[in-house]
Design an enzyme around this catalytic site. Structure first.
Site, PDB file in Angstrom:
ATOM      1  N   HIS A  27     -45.882 -28.335 196.122  1.00  0.00           N
ATOM      2  CA  HIS A  27     -44.471 -28.026 195.910  1.00  0.00           C
ATOM      3  C   HIS A  27     -43.585 -28.774 196.901  1.00  0.00           C
ATOM      4  O   HIS A  27     -42.389 -28.974 196.668  1.00  0.00           O
ATOM      5  CB  HIS A  27     -44.252 -26.518 196.053  1.00  0.00           C
ATOM      6  N   LYS A  75     -38.503 -22.652 185.429  1.00  0.00           N
ATOM      7  CA  LYS A  75     -38.205 -21.430 186.176  1.00  0.00           C
ATOM      8  C   LYS A  75     -36.898 -20.810 185.712  1.00  0.00           C
ATOM      9  O   LYS A  75     -36.765 -19.572 185.667  1.00  0.00           O
ATOM     10  CB  LYS A  75     -38.134 -21.758 187.671  1.00  0.00           C
ATOM     11  N   TYR A 130     -17.954 -24.516 184.750  1.00  0.00           N
ATOM     12  CA  TYR A 130     -17.285 -25.806 184.628  1.00  0.00           C
ATOM     13  C   TYR A 130     -18.232 -26.981 184.858  1.00  0.00           C
ATOM     14  O   TYR A 130     -18.006 -28.068 184.328  1.00  0.00           O
ATOM     15  CB  TYR A 130     -16.117 -25.870 185.621  1.00  0.00           C
ATOM     16  N   ARG A 151     -41.573 -28.999 189.510  1.00  0.00           N
ATOM     17  CA  ARG A 151     -42.377 -27.883 189.995  1.00  0.00           C
ATOM     18  C   ARG A 151     -43.824 -28.149 189.572  1.00  0.00           C
ATOM     19  O   ARG A 151     -44.058 -28.596 188.449  1.00  0.00           O
ATOM     20  CB  ARG A 151     -41.876 -26.571 189.414  1.00  0.00           C
TER      21      ARG A 151
END
Length: 400
Positions: free
Chosen positions: A332, A269, A369, A242
Site C-alpha cells: 500500500h 473503496k 462543485y 490500492r
C-alpha cells in the site's frame, strides 16, 4: 340496515369488488375471488381513514362490531385507531425478541445486497465471530453497555486495540440496524466512547525519497520469484492503485488501445467507478504479463486455483523476500510514495493527484462543485510519474 350472518353467507362475489354496510362505519368488502374483508371507515382530524379489522369468517360479525366499537372509543378519547394499531404492532414485535446473531446475519445480508466488497464482508463476519460467544444469544434489545464492554475488554486484553475499536463500531452498527427495523430501542455502544484504549494511528510504511524508491525499483526489476508478482509490484509503483484493486483486476478492464484501466465500482473503496491512464511503461508491463496469461481472466490468478486471485499477502511477502521489512515498505506504501513525490514536484494540481489516487473530496460543498476527473492532466501526470520512476532507478544505480 344492519348486517346478519345469514346475509353475509349468502353474498356471492361479483366481477368487481363491492361493499355491504353494517352500521357506524363498519362494512364488509367482498372481492371477486371471494375474500371478505372487514373495514371501519372513520374521520380523524378532518380526514377520512380506513381501519382493517380482519377477514370473514375468521373474524365474525360480532367480533367485527366489537373491534369497531373499540376504535370508536379511541376516537372519543382523541386517538387515531390506525396509529394506535400500528403502535401496538410495533410493541408486540419488539416484545417478541430476536437474538444479536440473527440481527447480525440480517445486517450482513443487507450489506451484501448493497454490493459491499467481498473483503469488507469477510472482515465484518470475522468481527461478528468475536462478539458472538458472549452476545450471540442475547435478545438484541436487552444488550447493555456492560455486556458490550465485556467483549471489548477480552479483545483489548490481547493488546488488539484497533480490533477492539472496530468491534465496538460493528456492534453499534448492528444494534442501530435493529433499532431502525423495530427490534431495539437504544444503542448501548454510545455509552462506551472513551471506555477502551484508543489505538495509535499507524501509517502504512512507505519509501518517500527518490534514491530509496529507485533502489526498490531496481530490486523489483531483478526479482527472482514468480515473474507475475514482480510485474504486479511494477504496476503498483506505476499506477499507485490500492493493492486489492490490482490484485483482483481482470483483463477485460484494460483498454490498451485507449490506454486506460477502468476499475468497477464494486472494487473501489469509495464505491465509485475509477479509471486510470496507462503510461508507456505500464503498457509494456501489461504486454509482458500477457505472455504468462493462461485461461484465467484475472491478471494475477493464484498458482493453486486459477479462478481465484493471489492472496492479500503475496505482494508484501515479495517485498520481504527482497529485504524490505514491514517498517520500511508495504504494498500500500506505493500510493504514499506517489502522493508525496508528485506533490513535492509542485507542477501538478493536488486535485489531480487525489483523483489519480481514487480519493473523493471530503467537503460536501466542495465535492458538489469539484466533479471533474482532471483527466487530461492525469494522463500527463501518469507519464511523468513513469518517467520519474525510471530516473529514480538511474539515480540509485549511480550510488552503487
Amino acid at each position: 340496515m344492519a348486517l346478519t350472518d345469514t346475509a353475509i353467507r349468502n353474498t356471492q362475489p361479483r366481477v368487481k369488488p363491492f361493499k355491504i354496510s353494517d352500521s357506524h362505519g363498519l362494512y364488509l368488502l367482498v372481492n371477486p375471488r371471494g375474500s371478505r374483508l372487514w373495514r371501519f371507515k372513520y374521520r380523524y382530524n378532518g380526514r377520512e381513514k380506513l381501519l382493517s379489522l380482519g377477514s370473514y369468517p375468521l373474524v365474525g360479525l360480532k367480533h367485527a362490531r366489537e373491534k369497531r366499537d373499540e376504535a370508536r372509543l379511541l376516537l372519543t378519547d382523541g386517538y387515531d385507531p390506525s396509529a394506535e394499531k400500528q403502535k401496538r404492532r410495533r410493541q408486540e414485535f419488539l416484545e417478541q425478541g430476536i437474538s444479536f446473531s440473527e440481527i447480525a446475519r440480517e445486517y450482513v445480508e443487507k450489506l451484501r445486497r448493497e454490493g459491499r466488497a467481498a473483503q469488507t464482508l469477510r472482515k465484518l463476519d470475522w468481527l461478528i465471530t468475536l462478539a458472538e460467544p458472549h452476545l450471540g444469544t442475547f435478545d438484541v434489545k436487552e444488550i447493555e453497555a456492560q455486556d458490550v464492554l465485556v467483549v471489548l475488554r477480552s479483545v483489548e486484553a490481547e493488546s488488539k486495540f484497533e480490533t477492539a475499536t472496530r468491534l465496538r463500531s460493528t456492534i453499534g452498527a448492528i444494534i442501530r440496524y435493529a433499532i431502525a427495523t423495530g427490534r431495539a430501542t437504544q444503542d448501548p455502544t454510545l455509552a462506551l466512547k472513551g471506555a477502551i484504549v484508543r489505538p495509535r494511528k499507524q501509517h502504512r510504511s512507505a519509501i518517500l525519497n527518490k534514491r530509496g524508491l529507485g533502489g526498490l525499483l531496481n530490486s523489483i526489476d531483478t526479482y527472482s520469484g514468480e515473474p507475475k508478482t514482480g510485474i504486479a509490484l511494477q504496476l503498483l509503483a506505476l499506477l499507485a492503485p490500492r493493492p486489492g484493486e490490482l490484485r483482483l483486476a481482470k483483463w477485460e478492464e484494460f483498454e490498451l488501445e485507449d490506454r486506460v484501466w477502468r476499475v468497477p465500482e464494486e472494487r473501489t473503496k469509495m464505491r465509485r467507478p475509477h479509471r486510470a491512464p496507462l503510461s508507456r511503461q505500464a503498457l509494456a508491463c501489461l504486454k509482458e504479463l500477457d505472455l504468462y496469461r493462461g485461461k484465467s481472466n484475472l491478471l494475477f490468478p493464484s498458482g493453486r486455483n486459477w479462478r481465484k486471485a493471489i492472496s492479500e499477502n503475496t505482494l508484501n511477502q515479495a517485498l520481504r523476500r527482497m529485504g524490505y521489512n514491514r517498517d520500511e515498505m508495504t504494498a500500500h506504501g506505493f500510493r504514499a510514495s506517489f502522493s508525496t513525490l508528485a506533490n513535492e514536484a509542485g507542477q501538478w494540481q493536488s486535485d489531480a493527484i487525489e483523483r489519480a489516487l481514487g480519493h473523493v473530496e471530503g467537503n460536501d460543498v466542495r465535492r458538489a462543485y469539484a466533479r471533474g476527473e482532471h483527466w487530461e492532466e492525469r494522463v500527463e501526470l501518469s507519464q511523468w510519474w513513469a518517467d520519474e520512476l525510471d530516473s529514480y532507478r538511474e539515480l540509485a544505480r549511480d550510488d552503487v
